[in-house]
Design a protein around this motif. Structure first.
Motif, PDB file in Angstrom:
ATOM      1  N   VAL A  29      45.188  35.277  34.948  1.00 48.76           N
ATOM      2  CA  VAL A  29      45.841  36.348  33.272  1.00 48.76           C
ATOM      3  C   VAL A  29      44.402  35.984  32.949  1.00 48.76           C
ATOM      4  O   VAL A  29      43.985  34.503  31.778  1.00 48.76           O
ATOM      5  N   GLY A  30      44.250  36.584  32.119  1.00 50.65           N
ATOM      6  CA  GLY A  30      43.802  36.944  31.194  1.00 50.65           C
ATOM      7  C   GLY A  30      42.313  36.987  31.712  1.00 50.65           C
ATOM      8  O   GLY A  30      41.834  37.033  32.529  1.00 50.65           O
ATOM      9  N   GLY A  31      41.168  37.369  30.687  1.00 50.19           N
ATOM     10  CA  GLY A  31      39.636  36.680  30.842  1.00 50.19           C
ATOM     11  C   GLY A  31      39.121  38.072  31.970  1.00 50.19           C
ATOM     12  O   GLY A  31      40.123  38.518  32.080  1.00 50.19           O
ATOM     13  N   PRO A  32      37.935  38.493  32.256  1.00 49.09           N
ATOM     14  CA  PRO A  32      37.340  38.558  33.061  1.00 49.09           C
ATOM     15  C   PRO A  32      37.940  38.940  34.128  1.00 49.09           C
ATOM     16  O   PRO A  32      37.444  39.861  34.949  1.00 49.09           O
ATOM     17  N   LEU A  33      39.083  38.147  34.638  1.00 44.39           N
ATOM     18  CA  LEU A  33      39.346  38.123  37.139  1.00 44.39           C
ATOM     19  C   LEU A  33      40.557  38.926  36.430  1.00 44.39           C
ATOM     20  O   LEU A  33      41.357  38.393  37.655  1.00 44.39           O
ATOM     21  N   ASP A  34      41.674  38.995  35.386  1.00 43.77           N
ATOM     22  CA  ASP A  34      43.012  39.499  35.020  1.00 43.77           C
ATOM     23  C   ASP A  34      43.202  40.067  36.172  1.00 43.77           C
ATOM     24  O   ASP A  34      42.796  41.696  36.768  1.00 43.77           O
ATOM     25  N   GLY A  35      44.144  39.793  36.885  1.00 43.74           N
ATOM     26  CA  GLY A  35      45.374  40.844  37.753  1.00 43.74           C
ATOM     27  C   GLY A  35      44.868  39.968  39.467  1.00 43.74           C
ATOM     28  O   GLY A  35      45.336  40.617  39.893  1.00 43.74           O
ATOM     29  N   LEU A  36      43.495  39.720  39.169  1.00 43.11           N
ATOM     30  CA  LEU A  36      43.579  39.402  40.514  1.00 43.11           C
ATOM     31  C   LEU A  36      43.878  38.030  41.209  1.00 43.11           C
ATOM     32  O   LEU A  36      44.377  37.106  40.663  1.00 43.11           O
ATOM     33  N   LEU A  37      43.509  38.079  42.693  1.00 45.26           N
ATOM     34  CA  LEU A  37      45.099  36.968  43.032  1.00 45.26           C
ATOM     35  C   LEU A  37      43.822  36.575  44.044  1.00 45.26           C
ATOM     36  O   LEU A  37      42.746  36.825  44.375  1.00 45.26           O
TER      37      LEU A  37
END
Length: 93
Positions: free
Chosen positions: A36-44
């Motif tokens: 959550v948040g930052g450049p990888l927001d939404g990745l698992l």
């Protein structure tokens, strides 16, 4: 945020960090945390097989989308009270 960065973020949603582009989705029987948040927001993040101590430490994940470009890492730690979500805590070179 520029248009390319916004496009990159949309492509990442629902994908697994580090997964092959041909097979980006989660796999049955694996354990995941949502970034959550930052450049990888939404990745698992696939945490299958991680020892319990590793969860408290969080993760420093390489990414070309972060503040430091291709050589940088984005740091994520478990959210207090909701360990299935890991919050962005900053970037390092």
């Amino acid at each position: 945020m520029d248009e390319k960065h916004d496009h990159d973020e949309q492509l990442l949603r629902g994908r697994v960090y580090g997964a092959d582009h041909e097979d980006p989705g989660p796999r049955p029987g694996h354990d995941y945390r949502e970034l959550v948040g930052g450049p990888l927001d939404g990745l698992l993040l696939d945490t299958t097989g991680w020892p319990p101590a590793a969860f408290a430490a969080g993760a420093a994940l390489t990414t070309h989308l972060g503040r430091h470009g291709g050589s940088g890492r984005s740091h994520y730690t478990p959210r207090e009270g909701d360990p299935r979500h890991w919050d962005h805590t900053g970037d390092t070179p």
